[in-house]
Design a protein around this motif. Sequence first.
Motif, mmCIF file in Angstrom:
data_model
loop_
_atom_site.group_PDB
_atom_site.id
_atom_site.type_symbol
_atom_site.label_atom_id
_atom_site.label_comp_id
_atom_site.label_asym_id
_atom_site.label_seq_id
_atom_site.Cartn_x
_atom_site.Cartn_y
_atom_site.Cartn_z
ATOM 1 N N ASP A 1 45.220 18.799 1.357
ATOM 2 C CA ASP A 1 45.521 17.424 1.379
ATOM 3 C C ASP A 1 46.515 17.130 0.312
ATOM 4 O OD1 ASP A 1 44.196 16.727 3.482
ATOM 5 O OD2 ASP A 1 43.018 14.906 2.587
ATOM 6 N N ASP A 2 46.303 17.619 -0.970
ATOM 7 C CA ASP A 2 47.382 17.424 -2.080
ATOM 8 C C ASP A 2 48.708 18.126 -1.795
ATOM 9 O OD1 ASP A 2 47.279 16.535 -4.993
ATOM 10 O OD2 ASP A 2 48.201 18.601 -5.088
ATOM 11 N N PHE A 3 48.624 19.001 -0.969
ATOM 12 C CA PHE A 3 49.927 19.699 -0.509
ATOM 13 C C PHE A 3 50.285 18.920 0.634
ATOM 14 C CE2 PHE A 3 52.063 22.311 2.714
ATOM 15 C CZ PHE A 3 53.164 22.864 2.164
ATOM 16 N N HIS A 4 49.685 18.554 1.513
ATOM 17 C CA HIS A 4 50.262 17.688 2.737
ATOM 18 C C HIS A 4 50.766 16.628 2.372
ATOM 19 C CE1 HIS A 4 50.397 16.621 7.116
ATOM 20 N NE2 HIS A 4 49.882 15.315 6.639
ATOM 21 N N TYR A 5 49.882 15.827 1.460
ATOM 22 C CA TYR A 5 50.606 14.400 1.411
ATOM 23 C C TYR A 5 51.531 14.324 -0.066
ATOM 24 C CZ TYR A 5 47.298 12.739 4.899
ATOM 25 O OH TYR A 5 46.765 12.347 5.859
ATOM 26 N N GLY A 6 51.583 15.348 -0.676
ATOM 27 C CA GLY A 6 52.270 15.573 -2.027
ATOM 28 C C GLY A 6 53.985 15.802 -1.601
ATOM 29 N N PRO A 7 54.486 15.872 -2.620
ATOM 30 C CA PRO A 7 56.082 16.026 -2.441
ATOM 31 C C PRO A 7 56.477 17.485 -1.903
ATOM 32 C CG PRO A 7 55.354 15.997 -4.914
ATOM 33 C CD PRO A 7 54.203 15.628 -4.079
ATOM 34 N N GLU A 8 55.704 18.362 -2.348
ATOM 35 C CA GLU A 8 55.803 19.823 -1.708
ATOM 36 C C GLU A 8 55.940 19.825 -0.209
ATOM 37 O OE1 GLU A 8 53.215 23.109 -3.774
ATOM 38 O OE2 GLU A 8 52.083 21.400 -3.832
ATOM 39 N N ASN A 9 55.337 18.905 0.478
ATOM 40 C CA ASN A 9 55.119 18.872 2.043
ATOM 41 C C ASN A 9 55.988 17.537 2.544
ATOM 42 O OD1 ASN A 9 54.755 19.873 4.651
ATOM 43 N ND2 ASN A 9 53.341 18.275 4.765
ATOM 44 N N GLY A 10 56.826 17.036 1.437
ATOM 45 C CA GLY A 10 57.584 16.022 1.796
ATOM 46 C C GLY A 10 56.869 14.855 2.113
ATOM 47 N N TYR A 11 55.717 14.445 1.256
ATOM 48 C CA TYR A 11 54.818 13.319 1.418
ATOM 49 C C TYR A 11 54.484 13.145 2.776
ATOM 50 C CZ TYR A 11 56.819 12.062 -3.328
ATOM 51 O OH TYR A 11 56.978 12.176 -4.720
ATOM 52 N N GLY A 12 53.629 13.879 3.300
ATOM 53 C CA GLY A 12 52.887 13.809 4.507
ATOM 54 C C GLY A 12 53.832 14.271 5.577
ATOM 55 N N ASN A 13 54.723 15.229 5.383
ATOM 56 C CA ASN A 13 55.968 15.768 6.337
ATOM 57 C C ASN A 13 56.610 14.574 6.769
ATOM 58 O OD1 ASN A 13 57.002 17.774 7.615
ATOM 59 N ND2 ASN A 13 55.622 17.627 9.472
ATOM 60 N N GLY A 14 56.774 13.807 5.961
ATOM 61 C CA GLY A 14 57.631 12.462 6.446
ATOM 62 C C GLY A 14 57.136 11.426 7.288
ATOM 63 N N ARG A 15 55.655 11.624 7.698
ATOM 64 C CA ARG A 15 55.188 10.869 8.570
ATOM 65 C C ARG A 15 55.069 9.071 8.609
ATOM 66 N NH1 ARG A 15 51.618 13.404 11.876
ATOM 67 N NH2 ARG A 15 51.479 15.731 11.508
ATOM 68 N N SER A 16 54.878 8.911 7.142
ATOM 69 C CA SER A 16 54.841 7.601 6.846
ATOM 70 C C SER A 16 55.355 7.113 5.312
ATOM 71 C CB SER A 16 53.796 6.727 7.118
ATOM 72 O OG SER A 16 52.907 7.057 6.093
ATOM 73 N N GLU A 17 55.943 6.001 5.099
ATOM 74 C CA GLU A 17 56.421 5.452 3.874
ATOM 75 C C GLU A 17 54.996 5.401 2.859
ATOM 76 O OE1 GLU A 17 58.569 4.002 0.530
ATOM 77 O OE2 GLU A 17 58.995 5.683 1.880
ATOM 78 N N ASP A 18 53.902 5.042 3.601
ATOM 79 C CA ASP A 18 52.698 4.761 2.999
ATOM 80 C C ASP A 18 52.223 6.075 2.299
ATOM 81 O OD1 ASP A 18 52.678 1.894 3.609
ATOM 82 O OD2 ASP A 18 51.015 2.159 4.869
ATOM 83 N N ASP A 19 52.296 7.114 2.895
ATOM 84 C CA ASP A 19 51.946 8.423 2.491
ATOM 85 C C ASP A 19 52.832 8.818 1.329
ATOM 86 O OD1 ASP A 19 50.401 8.928 4.433
ATOM 87 O OD2 ASP A 19 51.830 10.178 5.693
ATOM 88 N N ARG A 20 54.003 8.481 0.928
ATOM 89 C CA ARG A 20 54.604 8.735 -0.284
ATOM 90 C C ARG A 20 54.141 7.664 -1.356
ATOM 91 N NH1 ARG A 20 58.512 6.293 -3.098
ATOM 92 N NH2 ARG A 20 59.028 4.726 -1.629
ATOM 93 N N LEU A 21 53.921 6.193 -0.884
ATOM 94 C CA LEU A 21 53.525 5.282 -1.858
ATOM 95 C C LEU A 21 52.167 5.824 -2.483
ATOM 96 C CD1 LEU A 21 54.947 2.291 -0.140
ATOM 97 C CD2 LEU A 21 55.703 3.177 -2.020
ATOM 98 N N LEU A 22 51.385 6.190 -1.656
ATOM 99 C CA LEU A 22 49.960 6.468 -1.850
ATOM 100 C C LEU A 22 50.026 8.008 -3.058
ATOM 101 C CD1 LEU A 22 46.835 7.400 0.527
ATOM 102 C CD2 LEU A 22 47.723 9.227 -1.248
#
Length: 315
Positions: free
Chosen positions: A165-186
Amino acid sequence: MKIENAQGKNVQSMVLGDVEVIRVVEWQGPLVPARRFVPQSTAEMWKDNEDWLAPDHWHPGSDNAVVALQSWVLRSGGRTVLIDTNVGNGRERPGSPHFHHWQGDFLGRLAEAGVRPEDVDVVVNTHLHIDHVGWNTRSAGNTAGSGAEWVPTFPNAEYLIPAADDFHYGPENGYGNGRSEDDRLLYEDSIAPIHRAGLAVRWEGSHRIDEHLTLEPAPGHTPGSSVLRLASGADRAVFVGDLIHSPVQVLHPSCNSCFCLDQEQAAASRRRILERAAAERELVVPAHFGGAGALEVRKEGGGFGLAGWAAYDEA
């Protein structure tokens, strides 16, 4: 381990073997239309079980699923372990209207349970969704929202974060693979500050917390979705996070919530965890169940049935 009906309170406790389990409820109420919450469910699944789904898990009048925002505190081996940290106050969550600029009294509820932030030794994030990591951090000053400086709420704790999850939702994977702005903010307000403080422990495979508590992967809801197993004496429990959102998914484990990223994998993880829980009489502790908040299950037809609700010690 005694199982019977229990009425909800803000803070409840039980003892499993040598581990004290404290339930801390921040909020509970109807939140989401039932079949939007569990899209593969049918109206009949809810109506046919109204006698025990209502009012703690379903509000028939509005057809809304009832949801609890809550955390679990485990006192185990001389340490205090906190499972999930709810929404957090003053967060920018534009894609999640229910939680945008949320204001609650989570720390006050922890205080009711006798837990101060500095007392927590371990924080477990079962997965990195906004209602599970928010109180990882708090505002360093009196400001919140986009101008806040976020610092760890539990300064003496190690934070156990699933590496996937740290990879998926973090900057390495573009904050959730760009799924939502909330992922980046989280990630930026609730996870990145934990890394900067040197408190984050990324784990994969499995992670033993102590002789009674072990983290294991249960992917599907998110790539790193995990469960925490408790085994002490003759007692067993499994804290399943968002693997199960509603009791309807116990009866029909192939039904996923609307939030599961990998539908097939989530259903497989759910059935696997429930199979073991039924075979070993593990108390199943989902993140968002109202009412008693936890249950025992038994095999029943092609799915599972309710064997009993958790009971708590008298206050």
